[in-house]
Design a protein around this motif. Structure first.
Motif, mmCIF file in Angstrom:
data_model
loop_
_atom_site.group_PDB
_atom_site.id
_atom_site.type_symbol
_atom_site.label_atom_id
_atom_site.label_comp_id
_atom_site.label_asym_id
_atom_site.label_seq_id
_atom_site.Cartn_x
_atom_site.Cartn_y
_atom_site.Cartn_z
ATOM 1 N N GLU A 148 33.566 53.256 47.761
ATOM 2 C CA GLU A 148 33.131 52.011 47.124
ATOM 3 C C GLU A 148 33.523 50.798 47.957
ATOM 4 O O GLU A 148 32.811 49.789 47.962
ATOM 5 C CB GLU A 148 33.731 51.923 45.721
ATOM 6 C CG GLU A 148 33.090 52.897 44.730
ATOM 7 C CD GLU A 148 33.805 52.941 43.399
ATOM 8 O OE1 GLU A 148 33.154 53.254 42.381
ATOM 9 O OE2 GLU A 148 35.038 52.687 43.360
ATOM 10 N N LYS A 149 34.645 50.889 48.664
ATOM 11 C CA LYS A 149 35.044 49.781 49.532
ATOM 12 C C LYS A 149 34.045 49.553 50.653
ATOM 13 O O LYS A 149 33.930 48.441 51.173
ATOM 14 C CB LYS A 149 36.429 50.059 50.122
ATOM 15 C CG LYS A 149 37.567 49.976 49.120
ATOM 16 C CD LYS A 149 38.896 50.311 49.788
ATOM 17 C CE LYS A 149 40.037 50.286 48.782
ATOM 18 N NZ LYS A 149 41.335 50.644 49.413
ATOM 19 N N SER A 150 33.323 50.611 51.033
ATOM 20 C CA SER A 150 32.342 50.491 52.117
ATOM 21 C C SER A 150 30.997 49.983 51.626
ATOM 22 O O SER A 150 30.123 49.658 52.430
ATOM 23 C CB SER A 150 32.160 51.849 52.809
ATOM 24 O OG SER A 150 31.459 52.757 51.960
ATOM 25 N N PRO A 189 38.808 50.326 43.523
ATOM 26 C CA PRO A 189 37.685 50.986 44.203
ATOM 27 C C PRO A 189 38.144 52.128 45.094
ATOM 28 O O PRO A 189 39.227 52.096 45.671
ATOM 29 C CB PRO A 189 37.068 49.854 45.038
ATOM 30 C CG PRO A 189 38.177 48.877 45.226
ATOM 31 C CD PRO A 189 38.992 48.945 43.976
ATOM 32 N N GLU A 233 37.568 54.666 48.482
ATOM 33 C CA GLU A 233 37.255 54.345 49.875
ATOM 34 C C GLU A 233 35.747 54.204 50.063
ATOM 35 O O GLU A 233 35.278 53.354 50.816
ATOM 36 C CB GLU A 233 37.813 55.424 50.805
ATOM 37 C CG GLU A 233 39.332 55.419 50.906
ATOM 38 C CD GLU A 233 39.878 54.076 51.385
ATOM 39 O OE1 GLU A 233 39.300 53.514 52.349
ATOM 40 O OE2 GLU A 233 40.855 53.585 50.792
ATOM 41 N N TYR A 243 29.750 44.650 47.936
ATOM 42 C CA TYR A 243 30.784 44.445 46.914
ATOM 43 C C TYR A 243 30.250 44.568 45.488
ATOM 44 O O TYR A 243 30.835 45.247 44.651
ATOM 45 C CB TYR A 243 31.453 43.075 47.093
ATOM 46 C CG TYR A 243 32.446 42.787 45.986
ATOM 47 C CD1 TYR A 243 33.658 43.461 45.925
ATOM 48 C CD2 TYR A 243 32.142 41.879 44.973
ATOM 49 C CE1 TYR A 243 34.560 43.225 44.901
ATOM 50 C CE2 TYR A 243 33.029 41.643 43.950
ATOM 51 C CZ TYR A 243 34.231 42.314 43.910
ATOM 52 O OH TYR A 243 35.120 42.084 42.887
ATOM 53 N N GLU A 246 42.018 39.911 43.730
ATOM 54 C CA GLU A 246 41.876 40.390 45.098
ATOM 55 C C GLU A 246 42.209 39.290 46.101
ATOM 56 O O GLU A 246 42.825 39.540 47.148
ATOM 57 C CB GLU A 246 40.465 40.921 45.340
ATOM 58 C CG GLU A 246 40.164 42.217 44.607
ATOM 59 C CD GLU A 246 38.832 42.816 45.022
ATOM 60 O OE1 GLU A 246 38.259 42.372 46.044
ATOM 61 O OE2 GLU A 246 38.355 43.727 44.321
ATOM 62 N N ARG A 252 37.098 39.667 42.785
ATOM 63 C CA ARG A 252 37.071 39.203 44.164
ATOM 64 C C ARG A 252 37.542 37.746 44.274
ATOM 65 O O ARG A 252 38.135 37.346 45.284
ATOM 66 C CB ARG A 252 35.661 39.372 44.729
ATOM 67 C CG ARG A 252 35.388 38.892 46.143
ATOM 68 C CD ARG A 252 36.284 39.472 47.219
ATOM 69 N NE ARG A 252 36.415 40.900 47.256
ATOM 70 C CZ ARG A 252 35.720 41.712 48.072
ATOM 71 N NH1 ARG A 252 34.808 41.214 48.880
ATOM 72 N NH2 ARG A 252 35.959 43.017 48.073
#
Length: 304
Positions: A113-115, A109, A111, A118, A146, A142
């Protein structure tokens, strides 16, 4: 054999995961060489290709049915590194249209998409009418890589495991046919496959530093898998496990299984005949200096 069993054997939708169906017409005489299995029990290449041909015919029927009916299918593939997910997906998609059978393999992902929430980056790839979407790894990152590799903490992982069944229930309630496959490979076979990538120039891209780190954490992945199954193996989104030490057998078993679990029918189609070509008329082939690709078959390949 019942009429139903004969039909299942004919169209590739039988439930016997270990069976290998040769295509018709069969040879008049069978010899020892015609056995679909090697001495070690693995499927022979010839038997695999013959069985896969029949299944590819059924997958084309599935494609035409999805287009005609507007069906929405989502197939998730998860499993350990080296379990054979990519080869299985290739076997499914190599004879169908990429506009209908759409493969989604998302990179790490960004930056932005990380925000996001999920699941947000995955939802946009869910199938629309007439599409069959195959996830080569999915939102279950996830719960697996991850979590094991430290990209998500325990709180995030537990939240995901609580959230995923609800999201999948909403998918199924919206009309999406959801199939989730976990490919399980033994420690010994995983080692053999990963070692084979080290010296094979065709497979260098399959062996990343992350793969090496993951390899050392076999039992961490086992614990993550067990917790994932416990939380997300639901009646509306069950997990199906395919043992993949014999890659050919696993591919055939999975394709048979998904065909059996999707209620497709062979669409009616008119008989196709090629029309006559137009006459040459006043057309003359040009005397053009075509830049022709040279015939270099049999010569050494270029090197970097």
């Amino acid at each position: 054999m019942s009429k139903k069993d004969k039909k299942n054997r004919k169209d590739g939708r039988g439930q016997d995961a270990a069976s290998i169906d040769p295509p018709a017409p069969r040879p008049a005489k069978r010899t020892a060489e015609a056995s679909p299995f090697k001495p070690d029990g693995r499927v022979t290449r010839k038997a695999y290709e013959r069985a896969l041909y029949d299944l590819h015919v059924e997958l084309v029927k599935l494609q035409m049915w999805a287009q005609e009916t507007g069906a929405k299918v989502c197939i998730v593939f998860e499993g350990r590194d080296g379990a054979g997910k990519g080869g299985t997906i290739k076997a499914i998609t190599e004879r169908v249209s990429p506009r209908v059978f759409r493969v989604v393999a998302l990179p790490a992902p960004t930056e932005r998409e990380k925000s996001q929430m999920y699941i947000q980056r995955y939802i946009q790839h869910f199938p629309a009418a007439g599409e069959i979407v195959i996830f080569d790894r999915s939102w279950y990152n996830r719960a697996g890589v991850e979590r094991v590799m430290g990209f998500a903490n325990d709180e995030q992982s537990h939240y995901f495991l609580n959230m995923a069944p609800g999201v999948e229930k909403a998918m199924v309630d919206s009309g999406i046919i959801l199939l989730k496959y976990w490919l399980e490979v033994s420690k010994e076979e995983q080692t053999r496959r990963l070692e084979a990538r080290i010296d094979d120039g065709r497979k260098l891209w399959k062996l990343s530093p992350m793969d090496l780190k993951s390899y050392s954490r076999w039992y961490d992945y086992s614990r993550a898998r067990d917790e994932m199954f416990k939380a997300t193996d639901t009646s509306w989104g069950p997990w199906y496990v395919a043992h993949s030490d014999d890659k050919k057998r696993a591919r055939l078993n999975i394709i048979r299984h998904l065909l059996h679990h999707i209620p497709y029918e062979e669409p009616k189609r008119a008989k196709v005949e090629l029309p006559k070509r137009q006459k040459q008329g006043d057309y003359v082939e040009p005397d053009y200096p075509w830049k022709v690709v040279a015939d270099t078959v049999g010569t050494p390949p270029p090197t970097a």
